[in-house]
Write a protein that holds these residues in place. Structure first.
Motif, PDB file in Angstrom:
ATOM      1  N   MET A  80       0.763  -1.217   0.081  1.00 11.79           N
ATOM      2  CA  MET A  80       0.014  -0.274  -0.017  1.00 11.79           C
ATOM      3  C   MET A  80       0.909   1.295  -0.135  1.00 11.79           C
ATOM      4  O   MET A  80       2.099   1.347   0.417  1.00 11.79           O
ATOM      5  CB  MET A  80      -1.016  -0.080   1.281  1.00 11.79           C
ATOM      6  CG  MET A  80      -1.934  -1.164   1.334  1.00 11.79           C
ATOM      7  SD  MET A  80      -2.710  -1.205   2.880  1.00 11.79           S
ATOM      8  CE  MET A  80      -1.572  -2.205   3.965  1.00 11.79           C
ATOM      9  N   ALA A 100       2.482  -2.407   8.335  1.00 13.44           N
ATOM     10  CA  ALA A 100       1.236  -1.843   8.256  1.00 13.44           C
ATOM     11  C   ALA A 100       0.213  -2.255   9.357  1.00 13.44           C
ATOM     12  O   ALA A 100      -0.852  -1.334   9.452  1.00 13.44           O
ATOM     13  CB  ALA A 100       0.155  -2.128   6.816  1.00 13.44           C
ATOM     14  N   SER A 138      -4.668  -5.314   9.563  1.00 16.60           N
ATOM     15  CA  SER A 138      -6.185  -4.944   9.576  1.00 16.60           C
ATOM     16  C   SER A 138      -6.928  -6.023   8.809  1.00 16.60           C
ATOM     17  O   SER A 138      -8.176  -5.741   8.261  1.00 16.60           O
ATOM     18  CB  SER A 138      -6.125  -3.686   8.971  1.00 16.60           C
ATOM     19  OG  SER A 138      -5.797  -2.684   9.736  1.00 16.60           O
ATOM     20  N   LEU A 139      -6.442  -7.084   8.549  1.00 17.20           N
ATOM     21  CA  LEU A 139      -7.124  -8.103   7.825  1.00 17.20           C
ATOM     22  C   LEU A 139      -7.585  -9.511   8.702  1.00 17.20           C
ATOM     23  O   LEU A 139      -8.754 -10.044   8.233  1.00 17.20           O
ATOM     24  CB  LEU A 139      -6.325  -8.746   6.568  1.00 17.20           C
ATOM     25  CG  LEU A 139      -7.154  -9.594   5.408  1.00 17.20           C
ATOM     26  CD1 LEU A 139      -8.242  -8.682   4.755  1.00 17.20           C
ATOM     27  CD2 LEU A 139      -6.239 -10.020   4.552  1.00 17.20           C
ATOM     28  N   HIS A 179     -12.018  -3.406   9.411  1.00 18.28           N
ATOM     29  CA  HIS A 179     -10.767  -2.834   9.779  1.00 18.28           C
ATOM     30  C   HIS A 179     -10.208  -2.527   8.499  1.00 18.28           C
ATOM     31  O   HIS A 179      -8.717  -1.851   8.543  1.00 18.28           O
ATOM     32  CB  HIS A 179     -10.004  -3.807  10.773  1.00 18.28           C
ATOM     33  CG  HIS A 179     -10.376  -3.947  12.037  1.00 18.28           C
ATOM     34  ND1 HIS A 179      -9.963  -4.851  13.077  1.00 18.28           N
ATOM     35  CD2 HIS A 179     -11.484  -3.270  12.702  1.00 18.28           C
ATOM     36  CE1 HIS A 179     -10.538  -4.755  14.178  1.00 18.28           C
ATOM     37  NE2 HIS A 179     -11.448  -3.726  13.797  1.00 18.28           N
ATOM     38  N   SER A 180     -10.448  -2.944   7.431  1.00 18.86           N
ATOM     39  CA  SER A 180      -9.629  -2.861   6.100  1.00 18.86           C
ATOM     40  C   SER A 180     -10.857  -2.886   4.945  1.00 18.86           C
ATOM     41  O   SER A 180     -11.966  -3.472   5.147  1.00 18.86           O
ATOM     42  CB  SER A 180      -8.591  -3.756   5.788  1.00 18.86           C
ATOM     43  OG  SER A 180      -9.010  -4.860   5.632  1.00 18.86           O
ATOM     44  N   LEU A 240     -10.309  -2.383   0.842  1.00 16.95           N
ATOM     45  CA  LEU A 240      -9.404  -1.865  -0.300  1.00 16.95           C
ATOM     46  C   LEU A 240      -9.903  -1.613  -1.573  1.00 16.95           C
ATOM     47  O   LEU A 240      -9.321  -1.361  -2.497  1.00 16.95           O
ATOM     48  CB  LEU A 240      -7.833  -2.698  -0.298  1.00 16.95           C
ATOM     49  CG  LEU A 240      -7.004  -2.578   0.809  1.00 16.95           C
ATOM     50  CD1 LEU A 240      -5.916  -3.186   0.639  1.00 16.95           C
ATOM     51  CD2 LEU A 240      -6.550  -1.315   1.367  1.00 16.95           C
ATOM     52  N   TRP A 277      -7.106   1.058   5.642  1.00 14.95           N
ATOM     53  CA  TRP A 277      -6.438   0.250   6.349  1.00 14.95           C
ATOM     54  C   TRP A 277      -6.080   0.720   7.954  1.00 14.95           C
ATOM     55  O   TRP A 277      -5.333   1.382   7.959  1.00 14.95           O
ATOM     56  CB  TRP A 277      -4.839  -0.353   5.838  1.00 14.95           C
ATOM     57  CG  TRP A 277      -4.555  -1.513   6.260  1.00 14.95           C
ATOM     58  CD1 TRP A 277      -3.643  -1.464   7.399  1.00 14.95           C
ATOM     59  CD2 TRP A 277      -4.527  -2.658   5.649  1.00 14.95           C
ATOM     60  NE1 TRP A 277      -3.140  -2.808   7.394  1.00 14.95           N
ATOM     61  CE2 TRP A 277      -3.628  -3.706   6.480  1.00 14.95           C
ATOM     62  CE3 TRP A 277      -5.191  -3.339   4.868  1.00 14.95           C
ATOM     63  CZ2 TRP A 277      -3.881  -4.900   6.308  1.00 14.95           C
ATOM     64  CZ3 TRP A 277      -5.262  -4.549   4.550  1.00 14.95           C
ATOM     65  CH2 TRP A 277      -4.464  -5.521   5.427  1.00 14.95           C
ATOM     66  N   TRP A 290      -2.928   1.148   9.910  1.00 12.21           N
ATOM     67  CA  TRP A 290      -1.891   1.936   9.524  1.00 12.21           C
ATOM     68  C   TRP A 290      -2.338   3.498   9.316  1.00 12.21           C
ATOM     69  O   TRP A 290      -1.694   4.230  10.001  1.00 12.21           O
ATOM     70  CB  TRP A 290      -1.471   1.382   8.148  1.00 12.21           C
ATOM     71  CG  TRP A 290      -0.427   2.281   7.430  1.00 12.21           C
ATOM     72  CD1 TRP A 290       0.692   2.828   8.037  1.00 12.21           C
ATOM     73  CD2 TRP A 290      -0.152   2.678   6.048  1.00 12.21           C
ATOM     74  NE1 TRP A 290       1.799   3.506   7.153  1.00 12.21           N
ATOM     75  CE2 TRP A 290       1.048   3.296   6.007  1.00 12.21           C
ATOM     76  CE3 TRP A 290      -0.795   2.314   4.758  1.00 12.21           C
ATOM     77  CZ2 TRP A 290       1.395   3.663   4.733  1.00 12.21           C
ATOM     78  CZ3 TRP A 290      -0.438   2.815   3.600  1.00 12.21           C
ATOM     79  CH2 TRP A 290       0.863   3.689   3.794  1.00 12.21           C
ATOM     80  N   SER A 304      -3.098   0.466  -3.930  1.00 11.31           N
ATOM     81  CA  SER A 304      -2.688  -1.056  -3.224  1.00 11.31           C
ATOM     82  C   SER A 304      -2.350  -2.305  -4.339  1.00 11.31           C
ATOM     83  O   SER A 304      -3.037  -2.077  -5.439  1.00 11.31           O
ATOM     84  CB  SER A 304      -4.106  -1.378  -2.578  1.00 11.31           C
ATOM     85  OG  SER A 304      -5.314  -1.537  -3.237  1.00 11.31           O
TER      86      SER A 304
END
Length: 258
Positions: free
Chosen positions: A129, A176, A179-180, A219-220, A222, A238, A241, A251
């Motif tokens: 990212m 980062a 967040s996944l 939390h993410s 993209l 994200w 981060w 990304s």
């Protein structure tokens, strides 16, 4: 135009062979684009052989056994790339299933193809990212091969459509923040199919339009709206981060299977 050994020139595409690997050199075949940044590619199946990105050191457009074209990058299969907002990611379930965009620019490979390529494999995931201030960060999800006897071997996979492409991800490392993992075990949600856990709310509709493995909600994300809109929740984010108010500009999401 001179050709190297093992290479042959067609009227619209150069095909370079390296063992079992085949790379399409785009030339001018990507000049014509359809709606929303889609690319109309000529039919080239007759010129290409089967390729697996994990065993290929070649970078470029590849054709997989399912006849699906993809982009290989240093042995990784890229399944999402965004950097300028030229392709609309506010798409339907069917579009996320089949894939969209153009591999010269922004694209989504397709959930069916991601499932097919990760199912039953030992795969790792890498997310790169960049923000609007040109700062960069990455998140990687992989198993430790030294301890793999006592660990799940797959750090990234998605189930098939019958389970709404449920996400399996683990083994974070990177710069980062993670967040996944919050989305681990979640089914995929799009603006026209709500599979998240936010009661009465479709997170894809409420959080920028893009499909993602929303929970309650994120939390993410993209695949959300590109850029810096006045509604901060709508942009690519994200959380660990950049927080909730500073959006991601670029990304690249890719995987590699042993």
């Amino acid at each position: 135009m001179s050709l190297v050994s093992g290479q042959r020139q067609c009227s619209y595409v150069t095909v370079a062979t390296c063992g079992d690997d085949v790379t399409v050199t785009p030339g001018n075949l990507l000049n014509a684009r359809g709606e929303k940044g889609d690319t109309g590619l000529p039919e080239i199946e007759n010129f290409l052989s089967v390729v697996n990105c994990s065993t290929s050191s070649v970078n470029g457009y590849q054709l997989f056994p399912s006849k699906k074209r993809a982009f290989c990058e240093h042995g990784w299969t890229v399944f999402q790339r965004r950097f300028d907002g030229s392709v609309d990611f506010n798409r339907t379930w069917r579009e996320y299933k089949d894939g969209f965009g153009n591999m010269e620019g922004e694209f989504w490979l397709g959930l069916d193809e991601i499932h097919r390529m990760t199912s039953g494999q030992h795969c790792k995931l890498y997310i790169k990212m960049k923000d609007f201030n040109v700062r960069m960060a990455y998140a990687q999800y992989r198993y430790d091969s030294f301890f793999k006897i006592n660990m799940p071997l797959c750090s990234f996979a998605i189930d098939d459509e019958s389970d709404n492409y449920r996400l399996h991800v683990s083994g974070y490392s990177g710069t980062a923040g993670d967040s996944l993992s919050y989305h681990n075990g979640m089914q995929f949600t799009t603006k026209d199919r709500d599979n998240d856990r936010h009661g009465g709310v479709n997170c894809a509709l409420e959080q920028g339009g893009g499909g993602w493995w929303y929970k309650g909600c994120f939390h993410s994300k993209l695949n959300a709206e590109w850029g810096r809109s006045r509604v901060i929740w709508n942009n690519m984010l994200w959380l660990h981060w950049k927080g909730e108010s500073d959006s991601i500009k670029e990304s690249t999401i890719k995987f590699k299977c042993d």
